[in-house]
Every structure is written in structure tokens, then in C-alpha cells.
Design a protein around this motif. Structure first.
Motif, mmCIF file in Angstrom:
data_model
loop_
_atom_site.group_PDB
_atom_site.id
_atom_site.type_symbol
_atom_site.label_atom_id
_atom_site.label_comp_id
_atom_site.label_asym_id
_atom_site.label_seq_id
_atom_site.Cartn_x
_atom_site.Cartn_y
_atom_site.Cartn_z
ATOM 1 N N SER A 43 -24.283 -5.397 -72.709
ATOM 2 C CA SER A 43 -25.161 -6.306 -72.214
ATOM 3 C C SER A 43 -26.256 -6.572 -73.324
ATOM 4 O O SER A 43 -26.187 -5.872 -74.137
ATOM 5 C CB SER A 43 -25.846 -5.894 -70.786
ATOM 6 N N GLY A 44 -27.222 -7.622 -72.755
ATOM 7 C CA GLY A 44 -28.111 -7.750 -73.918
ATOM 8 C C GLY A 44 -27.928 -8.963 -74.591
ATOM 9 O O GLY A 44 -26.785 -9.616 -74.708
ATOM 10 N N GLU A 46 -28.065 -9.993 -77.840
ATOM 11 C CA GLU A 46 -27.374 -9.787 -79.069
ATOM 12 C C GLU A 46 -26.059 -9.128 -78.821
ATOM 13 O O GLU A 46 -25.484 -8.824 -79.680
ATOM 14 C CB GLU A 46 -28.347 -9.026 -80.006
ATOM 15 N N ALA A 47 -25.450 -9.197 -77.644
ATOM 16 C CA ALA A 47 -24.266 -8.416 -77.360
ATOM 17 C C ALA A 47 -23.110 -9.249 -77.921
ATOM 18 O O ALA A 47 -22.267 -8.888 -78.618
ATOM 19 C CB ALA A 47 -23.935 -8.386 -75.896
ATOM 20 N N VAL A 48 -22.961 -10.458 -77.986
ATOM 21 C CA VAL A 48 -22.030 -11.340 -78.272
ATOM 22 C C VAL A 48 -22.020 -11.224 -79.974
ATOM 23 O O VAL A 48 -21.012 -11.033 -80.597
ATOM 24 C CB VAL A 48 -22.122 -12.875 -77.966
ATOM 25 N N PRO A 49 -23.066 -11.518 -80.813
ATOM 26 C CA PRO A 49 -23.028 -11.237 -82.309
ATOM 27 C C PRO A 49 -22.677 -9.949 -82.713
ATOM 28 O O PRO A 49 -21.904 -9.913 -83.862
ATOM 29 C CB PRO A 49 -24.513 -11.908 -82.683
ATOM 30 N N PHE A 50 -23.255 -9.047 -81.868
ATOM 31 C CA PHE A 50 -22.800 -7.361 -82.396
ATOM 32 C C PHE A 50 -21.327 -7.223 -82.267
ATOM 33 O O PHE A 50 -20.444 -6.777 -83.026
ATOM 34 C CB PHE A 50 -23.690 -6.703 -81.755
ATOM 35 N N LEU A 51 -20.876 -7.573 -81.043
ATOM 36 C CA LEU A 51 -19.470 -7.449 -80.677
ATOM 37 C C LEU A 51 -18.471 -8.286 -81.613
ATOM 38 O O LEU A 51 -17.474 -7.804 -82.155
ATOM 39 C CB LEU A 51 -19.242 -7.582 -79.376
ATOM 40 N N ASN A 52 -19.051 -9.415 -81.782
ATOM 41 C CA ASN A 52 -18.085 -10.116 -82.571
ATOM 42 C C ASN A 52 -18.084 -9.603 -83.980
ATOM 43 O O ASN A 52 -16.784 -10.206 -84.667
ATOM 44 C CB ASN A 52 -18.555 -11.830 -82.575
ATOM 45 N N GLY A 53 -18.839 -9.093 -84.659
ATOM 46 C CA GLY A 53 -18.696 -8.574 -85.890
ATOM 47 C C GLY A 53 -17.728 -7.373 -85.962
ATOM 48 O O GLY A 53 -17.535 -6.989 -87.003
ATOM 49 N N LEU A 86 -13.560 -8.119 -70.501
ATOM 50 C CA LEU A 86 -13.889 -8.770 -69.518
ATOM 51 C C LEU A 86 -15.089 -9.331 -69.498
ATOM 52 O O LEU A 86 -16.073 -8.698 -69.393
ATOM 53 C CB LEU A 86 -13.545 -8.121 -68.330
ATOM 54 N N ASN A 87 -15.495 -10.735 -69.674
ATOM 55 C CA ASN A 87 -16.861 -11.488 -69.448
ATOM 56 C C ASN A 87 -17.117 -11.545 -68.144
ATOM 57 O O ASN A 87 -16.493 -12.427 -67.355
ATOM 58 C CB ASN A 87 -16.812 -12.614 -70.201
ATOM 59 N N GLN A 88 -18.028 -10.594 -67.429
ATOM 60 C CA GLN A 88 -18.123 -10.558 -65.880
ATOM 61 C C GLN A 88 -19.648 -11.379 -65.638
ATOM 62 O O GLN A 88 -20.253 -11.020 -64.635
ATOM 63 C CB GLN A 88 -18.226 -9.401 -65.579
ATOM 64 N N GLY A 89 -20.006 -11.819 -66.586
ATOM 65 C CA GLY A 89 -21.157 -12.732 -66.436
ATOM 66 C C GLY A 89 -22.470 -12.189 -66.963
ATOM 67 O O GLY A 89 -23.076 -12.523 -68.230
ATOM 68 N N GLU A 90 -22.946 -11.345 -66.036
ATOM 69 C CA GLU A 90 -24.107 -10.479 -66.695
ATOM 70 C C GLU A 90 -23.900 -9.365 -67.926
ATOM 71 O O GLU A 90 -24.919 -9.096 -68.396
ATOM 72 C CB GLU A 90 -24.809 -9.864 -65.311
ATOM 73 N N HIS A 91 -22.588 -9.020 -67.894
ATOM 74 C CA HIS A 91 -22.373 -8.246 -68.927
ATOM 75 C C HIS A 91 -20.910 -8.263 -69.273
ATOM 76 O O HIS A 91 -20.155 -9.088 -68.508
ATOM 77 C CB HIS A 91 -22.596 -6.567 -68.392
ATOM 78 N N PHE A 92 -20.405 -7.616 -70.482
ATOM 79 C CA PHE A 92 -19.022 -7.621 -70.778
ATOM 80 C C PHE A 92 -18.528 -6.105 -70.332
ATOM 81 O O PHE A 92 -19.249 -5.071 -70.427
ATOM 82 C CB PHE A 92 -18.695 -7.573 -72.259
ATOM 83 N N LEU A 93 -17.231 -6.236 -69.764
ATOM 84 C CA LEU A 93 -16.709 -4.850 -69.642
ATOM 85 C C LEU A 93 -15.574 -4.547 -70.726
ATOM 86 O O LEU A 93 -14.690 -5.630 -70.728
ATOM 87 C CB LEU A 93 -16.005 -4.832 -68.131
ATOM 88 N N PHE A 117 -29.054 -4.953 -77.735
ATOM 89 C CA PHE A 117 -27.555 -4.611 -77.244
ATOM 90 C C PHE A 117 -27.450 -3.259 -76.647
ATOM 91 O O PHE A 117 -27.898 -2.138 -76.982
ATOM 92 C CB PHE A 117 -26.834 -4.483 -78.608
ATOM 93 N N ARG A 118 -27.065 -3.261 -75.221
ATOM 94 C CA ARG A 118 -27.341 -2.255 -74.352
ATOM 95 C C ARG A 118 -25.801 -1.622 -74.149
ATOM 96 O O ARG A 118 -24.767 -2.455 -73.795
ATOM 97 C CB ARG A 118 -27.781 -2.440 -73.274
ATOM 98 N N VAL A 119 -25.594 -0.516 -74.117
ATOM 99 C CA VAL A 119 -24.035 0.074 -73.812
ATOM 100 C C VAL A 119 -24.195 0.954 -72.780
ATOM 101 O O VAL A 119 -24.981 2.231 -72.724
ATOM 102 C CB VAL A 119 -23.581 0.750 -75.064
ATOM 103 N N THR A 120 -23.370 1.012 -71.584
ATOM 104 C CA THR A 120 -23.530 1.763 -70.459
ATOM 105 C C THR A 120 -22.124 2.239 -70.152
ATOM 106 O O THR A 120 -20.964 1.291 -70.009
ATOM 107 C CB THR A 120 -23.935 0.997 -69.281
ATOM 108 N N ASP A 121 -21.839 3.397 -70.289
ATOM 109 C CA ASP A 121 -20.595 4.083 -70.129
ATOM 110 C C ASP A 121 -20.481 4.261 -68.520
ATOM 111 O O ASP A 121 -21.075 4.867 -67.858
ATOM 112 C CB ASP A 121 -20.348 5.524 -70.686
#
Length: 350
Positions: A43-44, A46-53, A86-93, A117-121
């Protein structure tokens, strides 16, 4: 190859192997516990640009309520992991195989101090199941309703089970048959499992899943691919975007595409007599080295030993005869297109 560790959350009585196989291949439904897979939330802002790279697919184009497959490559375009996002709206899984769970978490966590950019296991807080087979829609409808049983491919349905627990449902195959993957909080997993069994599903053990996925031509990390495998060699065409911006390993992967083909590719082998063949066996053709075997199984439906293997481009045509060398023995085999078994996933409406 990496060691693959299985973890089962729901104690199960599996019954005999023929009954398990018949449930999936014979028009019924098999139930698989995927607790061993890793599940990580991102989540966060900047999640999309970080993940996309970091990945091969374009998460910027992934709409809320939908999902995609992607790979994490290294700078040489070699495979670090395969994931579903999975794009679950508020976060990606992020859902990934057991062999790459720790690696994916490490790849993501190194960016947590670089921005929003937040990571939750959530692996231990969640469980995932899969229902596979032509009868899977009926089992899922019994447990979760008609909307869950008719969810479109690449879409996510969020619904509640009879206990009011939130369940995320996607349509996905691990067997070549129609199938659904279900994600639920761990404390509600047992009740959902029991409802799926009561609805007619047959519990499937890991060894049977191995047979089903080899028949379906589904590659597994740590078995059929690892950090020596170039992404383009694995048949994961839907995991790569050739229109997105830069990402790690992009230059190598794009160069291979526009060159026309890879030097070798994952394909199938069907043996005349495959007794004694195992992963790692060498493949030869026309007195040349032609590749190596990665997975072997005996297919009840085909009545033959089959294998997944990396075969060099010049020998990839279906029907090509090759020799497989196991210790001192030689075995004749023919190259075959994947999947070996085309189940209900490939039928109209499946």
C-alpha cells in the motif's frame, strides 16, 4: 533448484490417488490447500511506481478489482519469482509460490524507507484454497453464491461466506481445468474448507497436485525455473508487458522478443517408455545436446510418462524425436505442445 517447503493449514483426509485424480479430471472438483504460498500486501501512494520498476507486467494498467501475473527479473532478465498481483482497491495483494515467498518479501521490503511504500506480510493471517475441476463452479456456488461461481477471468470478487467472513475469489487454473482461488482470514479457513468439502469437493494432496500441474504444463518455481531461467523461456507470455516503462531486466527481455525467439523454451515430452527418468536428465537430438528435463510424471489420462523440459529451439517442433539420457540408460521421447491435457479451462465458457 531451490528447495520447496510445503505448509498445510487444514488437516485433511485425502482418500486414494485414483479418487483424487478422478475428482479433478472426471468432471468433479478437487480442493487444494495453498497455505504454503506467500501473501504480501502493498500500500501507499508510491506503491505503483515502485512495484512497476521491479516487475515485467504493467501494474499501472491494473484496475481495481482485477489481477495479473508478473515476474520479478534480475538485471540479466532471469527469473527471481513469479507472482500474482491482486488490486484490492486500498492495497495490492502479492501471491507467490513457497519457494519465492522470502525472496519476494526481501525484494519489496528494501524500498520501505524510500517513500510512501508499505509492505505487510499477511501470510500467517490468511489462507488460500483452490477448487479445480469442471465441477468447481457448482462447489463454489454452493459455498459462496452464484456471483462467486461466475466471476470473470482476471477479475476479483469480494463476498462473504455463511459466517460473514470476507472471501476474495479469482478464477485461476493450476490443473488445466476450470478453477477458483479463494483467499480468507486464517481464523475462518476451517469453516470454509468444510463447506467446500460438504459441497462435493475432494481434498487433493500435494503429490497429486504435482501430477495435475505437469499434465497442464504449469511450471513451478524451484522445480522448472529458477534464477538461471530467462523469463522468456517459461511460456509466461501474459506476465510480460512490452509497452510499459523501464523495469529491471527489460532490455534483455525485449531484445529476445524482437530477435524472434529464445535459444531454448519450456515444452513437453512424451515417452515411449519413461521408466526411471527423473528431473535433471539430459536430452540429445541429432547427436547434439538438446536440453534437460525438469519435471516427470505418469499421466493416467494419456497412459504414458510425460515430462516438462527445456529444449533448444531447433528441436522444439512438436513430434520431434529426442533421446533422454538418465544415468547409463537412454529413453526415446517426442516433443509435445503444452498442455498435455486440455481440460475444462479450455472449453467454451470454461
Amino acid at each position: 533448484m531451490s528447495e520447496v517447503v510445503e505448509r498445510i493449514s487444514i488437516p485433511a483426509e485425502y482418500g486414494d490417488a485414483p479418487a483424487q485424480y478422478a475428482a479433478v479430471r472426471g468432471g468433479g472438483a478437487g480442493l487444494i490447500d495453498f497455505s504454503s504460498r506467500g501473501r504480501i500486501q502493498l500500500s501507499g501512494s508510491e506503491a505503483v511506481p515502485f512495484l512497476n520498476g521491479l516487475i515485467t507486467n504493467d501494474v499501472k494498467s491494473l484496475a481495481s478489482g482485477s489481477w495479473m501475473t508478473a515476474a520479478f527479473p534480475n538485471v540479466q532478465g532471469r527469473m527471481l519469482a513469479v507472482v500474482r498481483i491482486l488490486n484490492q482497491g486500498e492495497h495490492f495483494l502479492i501471491d507467490t509460490e513457497p519457494a519465492t515467498y522470502a525472496k519476494v518479501r526481501q525484494l519489496l521490503e528494501r524500498f520501505t524507507l524510500a517513500g510512501d511504500f508499505r509492505v505487510t506480510d499477511v501470510t500467517s493471517q490468511t489462507v488460500s484454497f483452490s477448487v479445480q475441476g469442471a465441477g468447481a463452479p457448482a462447489v463454489v456456488e454452493n459455498a459462496l453464491g452464484e456471483a462467486a461461481a461466475t466471476v470473470e477471468r482476471q477479475r476479483i470478487l469480494q463476498t462473504n461466506n455463511a459466517d460473514g467472513a470476507l472471501v476474495s475469489v479469482i478464477r485461476s487454473t493450476h490443473s488445466g481445468e476450470d478453477g477458483f482461488d479463494l483467499f480468507i482470514a486464517a481464523e475462518h479457513a476451517r469453516s470454509l474448507w468444510d463447506v467446500l468439502l460438504a459441497g462435493g469437493a475432494q481434498a487433493i494432496e500435494p503429490d497429486m497436485l504435482e501430477l495435475l500441474r505437469v499434465e497442464a504444463g504449469v511450471a513451478r518455481y524451484g522445480v522448472d525455473m529458477d534464477e538461471t531461467t530467462i523469463v522468456s523461456e517459461t511460456n509466461l507470455d501474459d506476465a510480460v508487458s512490452f509497452t510499459k516503462g523501464c523495469y529491471i531486466g527489460q532490455e534483455i527481455i525485449a531484445r529476445i522478443k524482437y530477435r524472434g525467439h529464445v535459444a531454448k523454451k519450456l515444452t513437453g515430452l512424451i515417452f515411449d517408455n519413461g521408466d526411471g527418468v527423473s528431473a535433471g536428465a539430459r536430452i540429445t537430438a541429432a547427436d547434439k545436446d538438446a536440453g534437460r528435463v525438469t519435471s516427470v510424471a505418469y499421466s493416467p489420462q494419456l497412459g504414458r510418462t510425460i515430462a516438462l523440459a527445456y529444449v533448444k529451439y531447433e528441436f522444439l517442433a512438436a513430434g520431434t524425436t529426442v533421446r533422454v539420457i538418465q544415468d547409463e540408460a537412454e529413453h526415446s521421447a517426442q516433443v509435445a505442445e503444452l498442455p498435455f491435457v486440455r481440460g475444462s479451462w479450455y472449453e467454451p465458457g470454461g
